[in-house]
Design a protein around this motif. Structure first.
Motif, PDB file in Angstrom:
ATOM      1  N   TYR A   1      -1.914  -4.404  -2.515  1.00  0.00           N
ATOM      2  CA  TYR A   1      -2.977  -4.232  -2.165  1.00  0.00           C
ATOM      3  C   TYR A   1      -3.247  -4.273  -0.691  1.00  0.00           C
ATOM      4  CZ  TYR A   1      -7.973  -3.264  -2.848  1.00  0.00           C
ATOM      5  OH  TYR A   1      -9.271  -2.832  -2.946  1.00  0.00           O
ATOM      6  N   TYR A   2      -2.743  -5.422  -0.053  1.00  0.00           N
ATOM      7  CA  TYR A   2      -2.831  -5.599   1.252  1.00  0.00           C
ATOM      8  C   TYR A   2      -1.859  -5.155   2.208  1.00  0.00           C
ATOM      9  CZ  TYR A   2      -7.050  -8.379  -0.039  1.00  0.00           C
ATOM     10  OH  TYR A   2      -8.184  -8.492  -0.663  1.00  0.00           O
ATOM     11  N   VAL A   3      -0.497  -4.914   1.912  1.00  0.00           N
ATOM     12  CA  VAL A   3       0.451  -4.374   2.659  1.00  0.00           C
ATOM     13  C   VAL A   3       0.632  -2.863   2.743  1.00  0.00           C
ATOM     14  CG1 VAL A   3       3.065  -4.497   3.135  1.00  0.00           C
ATOM     15  CG2 VAL A   3       1.811  -6.704   2.655  1.00  0.00           C
ATOM     16  N   ASP A   4       0.433  -2.432   1.281  1.00  0.00           N
ATOM     17  CA  ASP A   4       0.828  -0.902   1.188  1.00  0.00           C
ATOM     18  C   ASP A   4      -0.633  -0.249   0.995  1.00  0.00           C
ATOM     19  OD1 ASP A   4       3.809  -1.034   1.496  1.00  0.00           O
ATOM     20  OD2 ASP A   4       3.314  -2.449  -0.423  1.00  0.00           O
ATOM     21  N   PHE A   5      -1.309  -0.469   0.630  1.00  0.00           N
ATOM     22  CA  PHE A   5      -2.713   0.385   0.163  1.00  0.00           C
ATOM     23  C   PHE A   5      -3.408   0.448   1.364  1.00  0.00           C
ATOM     24  CE2 PHE A   5      -7.204   0.385  -1.859  1.00  0.00           C
ATOM     25  CZ  PHE A   5      -6.866   1.737  -2.261  1.00  0.00           C
ATOM     26  N   SER A   6      -3.796   1.875   1.602  1.00  0.00           N
ATOM     27  CA  SER A   6      -4.529   2.239   2.815  1.00  0.00           C
ATOM     28  C   SER A   6      -6.008   2.088   2.527  1.00  0.00           C
ATOM     29  CB  SER A   6      -4.264   3.694   2.931  1.00  0.00           C
ATOM     30  OG  SER A   6      -4.828   4.388   1.839  1.00  0.00           O
ATOM     31  N   GLY A   7      -6.309   1.802   1.370  1.00  0.00           N
ATOM     32  CA  GLY A   7      -7.771   1.510   1.233  1.00  0.00           C
ATOM     33  C   GLY A   7      -8.172   0.078   1.545  1.00  0.00           C
ATOM     34  N   ALA A   8      -7.332  -0.811   1.768  1.00  0.00           N
ATOM     35  CA  ALA A   8      -7.569  -2.285   2.031  1.00  0.00           C
ATOM     36  C   ALA A   8      -8.014  -2.393   3.574  1.00  0.00           C
ATOM     37  CB  ALA A   8      -6.509  -3.092   1.791  1.00  0.00           C
ATOM     38  N   GLY A   9      -8.001  -1.445   4.235  1.00  0.00           N
ATOM     39  CA  GLY A   9      -8.223  -1.542   5.712  1.00  0.00           C
ATOM     40  C   GLY A   9      -7.439  -2.538   6.400  1.00  0.00           C
ATOM     41  N   GLU A  10      -6.096  -2.729   6.100  1.00  0.00           N
ATOM     42  CA  GLU A  10      -5.082  -3.423   6.922  1.00  0.00           C
ATOM     43  C   GLU A  10      -3.746  -2.785   7.281  1.00  0.00           C
ATOM     44  OE1 GLU A  10      -4.815  -7.322   5.271  1.00  0.00           O
ATOM     45  OE2 GLU A  10      -6.807  -7.605   4.695  1.00  0.00           O
ATOM     46  N   GLY A  11      -3.937  -1.464   7.190  1.00  0.00           N
ATOM     47  CA  GLY A  11      -2.739  -0.702   7.735  1.00  0.00           C
ATOM     48  C   GLY A  11      -1.843  -0.093   6.845  1.00  0.00           C
ATOM     49  N   GLY A  12      -2.040  -0.380   5.611  1.00  0.00           N
ATOM     50  CA  GLY A  12      -1.195   0.237   4.661  1.00  0.00           C
ATOM     51  C   GLY A  12      -1.218   1.789   4.728  1.00  0.00           C
ATOM     52  N   GLU A  13       0.056   2.570   4.096  1.00  0.00           N
ATOM     53  CA  GLU A  13      -0.255   3.717   3.996  1.00  0.00           C
ATOM     54  C   GLU A  13       0.026   4.680   2.876  1.00  0.00           C
ATOM     55  OE1 GLU A  13       3.399   4.547   6.317  1.00  0.00           O
ATOM     56  OE2 GLU A  13       2.882   3.957   8.276  1.00  0.00           O
ATOM     57  N   ARG A  14      -0.194   3.854   1.598  1.00  0.00           N
ATOM     58  CA  ARG A  14      -0.409   4.494   0.395  1.00  0.00           C
ATOM     59  C   ARG A  14      -1.755   4.464  -0.115  1.00  0.00           C
ATOM     60  NH1 ARG A  14       5.282   5.020  -2.394  1.00  0.00           N
ATOM     61  NH2 ARG A  14       6.474   5.091  -0.954  1.00  0.00           N
ATOM     62  N   PRO A  15      -2.195   5.621  -0.684  1.00  0.00           N
ATOM     63  CA  PRO A  15      -3.696   5.547  -0.981  1.00  0.00           C
ATOM     64  C   PRO A  15      -4.063   5.396  -2.653  1.00  0.00           C
ATOM     65  CG  PRO A  15      -2.838   7.918  -0.813  1.00  0.00           C
ATOM     66  CD  PRO A  15      -1.769   6.864  -0.316  1.00  0.00           C
ATOM     67  N   LEU A  16      -2.703   4.987  -3.274  1.00  0.00           N
ATOM     68  CA  LEU A  16      -2.856   4.806  -4.541  1.00  0.00           C
ATOM     69  C   LEU A  16      -2.325   3.564  -5.098  1.00  0.00           C
ATOM     70  CD1 LEU A  16      -2.020   8.381  -6.222  1.00  0.00           C
ATOM     71  CD2 LEU A  16      -4.223   7.320  -6.108  1.00  0.00           C
ATOM     72  N   VAL A  17      -2.905   2.754  -5.534  1.00  0.00           N
ATOM     73  CA  VAL A  17      -2.385   1.211  -5.685  1.00  0.00           C
ATOM     74  C   VAL A  17      -3.032   0.589  -7.110  1.00  0.00           C
ATOM     75  CG1 VAL A  17      -4.540   0.148  -4.839  1.00  0.00           C
ATOM     76  CG2 VAL A  17      -2.527  -1.119  -4.862  1.00  0.00           C
ATOM     77  N   LEU A  18      -2.085  -0.008  -7.887  1.00  0.00           N
ATOM     78  CA  LEU A  18      -2.130  -0.675  -8.845  1.00  0.00           C
ATOM     79  C   LEU A  18      -3.303  -2.009  -8.725  1.00  0.00           C
ATOM     80  CD1 LEU A  18      -1.934  -1.173 -12.028  1.00  0.00           C
ATOM     81  CD2 LEU A  18      -0.033  -2.515 -11.685  1.00  0.00           C
TER      82      LEU A  18
END
Length: 359
Positions: A227-244
Motif C-alpha cells: 500500500y505505501y511503497v507501491d500503490f500510487s493512491g497512497a500519496g507516497e510515491g508509489g507507481e502501481r494504481p491497483l493494490v490489494l
C-alpha cells in the motif's frame, strides 16, 4: 491523506504489524448494554484477564477502560503476531495457555483452533440476531472484505477504465499495474489467494495466477509495503494504481469536503474475513474471559470497531458512519472457501502458489 495503520497490515511474521486505517470517525451504537452480556456483572469475573491477540489489536483504549471500570477487571494484552502465528502459538502452548481470552482467530485458521481444542465452549447470553458462532466456542466480533483497490485519479488521468473483475486484472490492458501481498507472509495476501480459489477452483487458481504473472503482477511481503511503497493512491510515491487492500480502505481516502474518495474497491474481487473471540481452554480466569468476550460483542466495542480496528462490526444492528455507507460498502457476493477446506489445504495451496508465482 491519513496514513493507514491497524488491522489491515496483517503480516504473518511475529513482528509488530499495523493492520488497518486511521481516522477520527464518531460512531453511534444501538441496542444492548455498554459492555454487553452478563459477564461484567458476574462477581466471579474479577482480577486480571489476559487477552492473547494479533499485532493489529487497536480497540479504543477509552472503551476498554470503561469495561474495566464497569467489570472490575484489569485487561492485559499479549500480542502474538498475525492470525496464523497467533493460532500456531495457541496450539503449541495448549497445555500452558498464554492467557485467558483470545481475539483475532480468523476464518482462515478457525478450524485448526477448534480441532486443536485451544478454546472452550462459551456462548454469550446476548448473542445478537445474525451472529453465528463456530463450534460453540468462537464468537464472531468483526468482519471485512479483502479486495483490490484502485487509484481513481490515476485511471482518470490515463484515460483507462478501472477494472472490475479478477479476469480483468489479467488483461494486458492492465499490465504492470497490480501489486498484491504474499499469502505466505500476509493475511490479506492469503485471503486474496482464497478469493482466487473460490473463483477458479482448486484446479484452476494456478493458471489464473500464471496469467497474473505474465501480466506483470508485483508481490510485496506485506500489506503495508504494497500500500505505501507501491500503490500510487497512497500519496507516497508509489507507481502501481491497483493494490490489494480492503473494501473499507476508500473510506480513509475521502476528500476534505467528504464528497468523494480518491480510491475505490473492486467489489467483484473480494474474500470476506471474519475475526473471532473465545475463552482459552485451561485459562486461569475463565469467568473474566467470558466477560471480555461479552464486552467485545456489546454495544460500546461493536460501535468502536470501524474507528479503531477498521472492520465491520459483527452485530448487523450497529450503526455505521456515513462515510462507510457511501465509500466502504461490503461486497454483495464475496468469494468463499469453506473453513474446513482452508484448514485442510492451506499449506498446500500456499506452496502451489509459491511455485507458480515466485518459482
Amino acid at each position: 491523506m491519513l496514513r493507514l495503520s491497524g488491522a489491515h497490515a496483517g503480516t504473518i511474521h511475529a513482528v509488530p504489524a499495523a493492520g488497518a486505517l486511521c481516522t477520527a470517525l464518531l460512531l453511534a451504537g444501538c441496542g444492548g448494554s455498554g459492555t454487553g452480556g452478563s459477564g461484567g456483572d458476574d462477581p466471579a469475573a474479577s482480577g486480571t484477564v489476559t487477552l492473547v491477540t494479533h499485532d493489529s489489536w487497536a480497540l479504543d483504549e477509552k472503551v476498554v477502560e470503561r469495561f474495566e471500570q464497569e467489570s472490575g477487571l484489569t485487561v492485559e494484552v499479549s500480542a502474538a503476531g498475525d492470525a496464523g502465528t497467533l493460532v500456531n502459538q495457541l496450539v503449541l502452548t495448549k497445555d500452558a495457555p498464554l492467557g485467558d481470552a483470545v481475539f483475532g482467530i480468523d476464518n482462515t485458521f478457525a478450524s485448526r483452533a477448534l480441532e486443536a481444542g485451544v478454546v472452550e465452549e462459551y456462548t454469550p447470553a446476548d448473542l445478537p440476531d445474525g451472529v453465528e458462532q463456530l463450534g460453540g466456542a468462537l464468537t464472531p466480533i468483526d468482519q471485512g472484505d479483502v479486495c483490490v483497490n484502485a487509484d481513481e485519479a490515476w485511471f482518470e488521468k490515463s484515460d483507462l477504465e478501472v477494472p472490475r473483475t479478477l479476469e480483468d486484472l489479467a488483461d494486458p490492458e492492465y499490465r504492470d499495474l497490480l501489486v498484491v501481498s504474499n499469502p505466505a507472509t500476509s493475511s490479506p495476501g492469503l485471503a486474496f489467494l482464497l478469493a482466487t480459489i473460490g473463483a477458479f477452483g482448486e484446479d484452476g487458481f494456478e493458471d489464473y495466477w500464471a496469467s497474473l504473472v505474465d501480466n506483470g503482477v508485483k508481490v510485496a511481503d506485506s500489506w503495508e509495503d504494497a500500500y505505501y511503497v507501491d500503490f500510487s493512491g497512497a500519496g507516497e510515491g508509489g507507481e502501481r494504481p491497483l493494490v490489494l487492500s480492503y473494501a473499507t480502505s476508500p473510506a480513509f481516502t475521502v476528500s476534505e469536503d467528504g464528497s468523494e474518495s480518491s480510491t475505490s474497491a473492486l467489489l467483484e474481487t473480494c474474500f470476506r474475513q471474519v475475526e473471532y473471540a473465545g475463552v482459552l481452554a485451561g485459562s486461569d480466569n475463565p469467568e473474566g474471559a467470558q466477560a471480555f468476550v461479552d464486552f467485545l460483542l456489546g454495544t460500546d466495542a461493536q460501535a468502536a470497531l470501524p474507528e479503531s480496528m477498521y472492520m465491520y462490526p459483527a452485530d448487523p444492528a450497529t450503526e455505521l458512519p456515513a462515510d462507510w455507507e457511501k465509500f466502504a460498502p461490503q461486497a454483495e457476493t464475496p468469494f468463499e472457501v469453506a473453513p474446513a477446506e482452508v484448514s485442510e489445504h492451506r499449506d498446500e495451496w500456499i506452496e502451489r502458489w509459491t511455485e507458480t508465482v515466485v518459482g
